[in-house]
Design an enzyme around this catalytic site. Structure first.
Site, mmCIF file in Angstrom:
data_model
loop_
_atom_site.group_PDB
_atom_site.id
_atom_site.type_symbol
_atom_site.label_atom_id
_atom_site.label_comp_id
_atom_site.label_asym_id
_atom_site.label_seq_id
_atom_site.Cartn_x
_atom_site.Cartn_y
_atom_site.Cartn_z
ATOM 1 C CD GLU A 51 72.069 58.024 126.487
ATOM 2 O OE1 GLU A 51 72.917 57.780 127.355
ATOM 3 O OE2 GLU A 51 72.287 57.901 125.263
ATOM 4 N N GLY A 84 66.898 63.554 123.172
ATOM 5 C CA GLY A 84 67.337 64.948 123.047
ATOM 6 C C GLY A 84 66.297 65.689 122.234
ATOM 7 N NE ARG A 85 65.810 64.271 116.094
ATOM 8 C CZ ARG A 85 66.750 64.646 115.232
ATOM 9 N NH1 ARG A 85 66.568 65.703 114.485
ATOM 10 N NH2 ARG A 85 67.847 63.932 115.079
ATOM 11 N NE ARG A 130 68.421 68.312 112.338
ATOM 12 C CZ ARG A 130 67.384 67.784 111.736
ATOM 13 N NH1 ARG A 130 66.411 68.557 111.321
ATOM 14 N NH2 ARG A 130 67.301 66.475 111.566
ATOM 15 C CE1 TYR A 188 72.928 65.242 109.705
ATOM 16 C CE2 TYR A 188 71.560 66.991 110.580
ATOM 17 C CZ TYR A 188 72.673 66.190 110.663
ATOM 18 O OH TYR A 188 73.516 66.346 111.721
ATOM 19 C CB CYS A 229 78.492 83.551 99.857
ATOM 20 S SG CYS A 229 78.362 85.242 100.394
ATOM 21 C CE1 TYR A 257 71.689 66.699 118.299
ATOM 22 C CE2 TYR A 257 69.403 66.152 117.832
ATOM 23 C CZ TYR A 257 70.586 65.894 118.488
ATOM 24 O OH TYR A 257 70.668 64.823 119.336
#
Ligand code: LLP
Length: 463
Positions: free
Chosen positions: A320, A322-323, A360, A364, A391, A421
């Site tokens: 699977e 995705g990225r 991200r 992360y 802000c 993402y």
């Protein structure tokens, strides 16, 4: 993070002491093909082009900030995964990375399947014509309504994530007069991190059912007794942005072990295993991702070997990604606004987007690259932090990078590898308008997700 030191001037001394930035490339004008999508290049005037179109033209037509998605690259990556795994395996694109109707159509045309994890993703998939049998439905807390819709639509599989869900899906399927194909998601005791994995004795997270303590075996026992379910296999997803195949090896081995136990106890050989997604991509020149061919071979070899040892027929494998499919295919284009040099530290370059289009970095501590793309420059490199307009001081897009020191307001800069993402996790923080996604291919550009407008914001505000 280990970073090579750069013999920059004394004004960078403090940052160098921290040692957590990438040294500038010898020539900042050279685009590292590892982090840019395949059709990206610079034209004879030094401007970046994608799919044959210059960024200044794209900015003029579609505005900034905007995500530009290289459709030819997306399709090529789909084909590379499908070819690498071949007809004996299934590739499910993980829609959470980025999903739109156009993407669903491309996936369908390129022969991929689709993993969805919410009613919204399911609706998008079905609306764009993905056959239900090519859809897998995931999630640790699917609502009854979502399960009903998935079962009624006839999705190819539901991945069961808890004991309660085993019963819930079985009852719904029975009520709808169906027998739903399901997999059970197990946690194999491997906690994957970027660049490494740590085997854990005990799982402490919300997904799946632990192999440890015989829980997964018990889940199989229950699923096999329920009429509404057809248990087709075991699923394992160990994490994301992983480069080291060792975690997948351990995972595959433990899943096959469970298949052997199931065979011994029930006389049933489950025909499928799903090893999830999680393969890493290059965000900076320091990352070295694996090619789909290498991944397919490595996973195939492990499963075949383990099954032979256990006397099992090799099950059908699915993955699977995705990225690894969408991540490298897009970049975010920003216009440079305020530039603020902080003596002895670095220069803050503010752009017209920020944490609302790429959370991200804040979430992360993710690393990104950045380049001046509306022109080339021979000016000295300067150490920059690319920040947004929100802000919040944590509103950082690229933490430490180098851009030419003649950078000026109005220049266009681009952050590559933002296909995964970023739009899918975008927010309206500070009432920012989420940027459009523009697909570019063979000299043509078209909006596949339009830019939000202030009317969109006001339409939701019904107070
Ligand atoms: N399959 C399952 C069951 C998943 O949970 C995921 C990702 C994937 C496949 C796809 O993983 P990929 O190949 O894209 O790494 N927001 C985070 C990533 C969260 C991933 C969640 N699950 C990020 O921006 O890095």
């Amino acid at each position: 993070m280990s970073r090579s030191a750069h013999p920059a001037g004394p004004r960078h001394a403090d940052v160098m002491a921290e040692g957590h930035y990438t040294a500038p490339a010898d020539d900042l004008n050279v685009l590292d093909e590892k982090v840019w999508s395949r059709t990206v290049t610079r034209d004879e005037h030094g401007a970046l082009t994608v799919g044959g179109i210059e960024v200044a033209r794209l900015a003029e037509e579609f505005g900034t900030p905007a995500y530009f998605l290289d459709e030819a690259d997306f399709r090529a990556r789909c084909r590379a995964w499908a070819d690498a795994f071949g007809p004996g395996a299934d590739v499910f694109y993980a829609g959470k990375a980025f999903l739109s109707r156009a993407v669903v159509r491309w996936l369908k045309e390129e022969g991929l399947n689709l993993d969805v994890c919410s009613g919204g993703e399911l609706t998008t998939a079905l609306d764009a014509g993905m056959p239900a049998e090519r859809i897998a439905f995931h999630g640790n807390n699917k609502t009854v309504e979502e399960i009903e819709r998935a079962v009624a639509a006839g999705v190819g599989r539901i991945v069961l994530d808890s004991f309660q869900e085993i019963v819930r899906v079985a009852h719904i399927a029975q009520r709808l007069g169906k027998r739903q194909r399901v997999q059970i998601r197990v946690t194999v005791g491997v906690e994957a991190h970027t660049h490494e994995f740590i085997a854990t004795a005990h799982e402490d997270q919300k997904f799946g059912i632990a192999l440890a303590g015989g829980q997964a075996a018990e889940a199989v026992r229950r699923a096999l007794t329920l009429d509404g379910l057809e248990l087709i296999g075991i699923h394992s997803h160990i994490g994301s942005q992983i480069f080291d195949m060792a975690g997948f090896e351990v995972s595959a081995r433990r899943v096959v072990q469970l298949l052997a136990e199931v065979r011994d106890e029930h006389g049933v050989e489950l025909p499928e295993i799903d090893l999830g997604g999680g393969l890493g991509i290059a965000y900076t020149s320091e990352d070295d991702p694996r090619e789909p061919g290498e991944i397919a071979k490595s996973l195939g070899d492990i499963v075949t070997r383990e099954c032979e040892a256990a006397g099992l027929a090799t099950p059908r494998i699915s993955v699977e990604p995705g990225r690894a499919i969408v991540g490298p295919t897009a970049f975010t284009l920003y216009e440079v606004g305020t530039i603020k040099p902080l003596e002895g530290l670095r220069t803050y370059v503010s752009v017209d987007g920020g944490m609302s289009d790429n959370i991200r970095t804040a979430l992360y501590d993710a690393e990104y690259s950045v380049a001046l793309v509306s022109r080339t420059s021979d000016a000295e490199p300067m150490l920059v932090r690319v920040v947004g307009k929100h802000c919040e001081s944590g509103d950082i897009v690229v933490k430490d990078a180098f851009l030419p020191s003649d950078l000026a307001p109005g220049d266009l800069i681009a952050v590559p590898a933002t296909g995964a993402y970023c739009r899918s996790m975008a927010s309206n923080y500070n009432h920012a308008l989420r940027p459009p996604v523009v697909a570019v291919r063979d000299g043509a550009a078209r909006v596949i997700v339009r830019r939000e407008t202030e009317e969109d914001l006001l339409r939701l505000d019904v107070g």
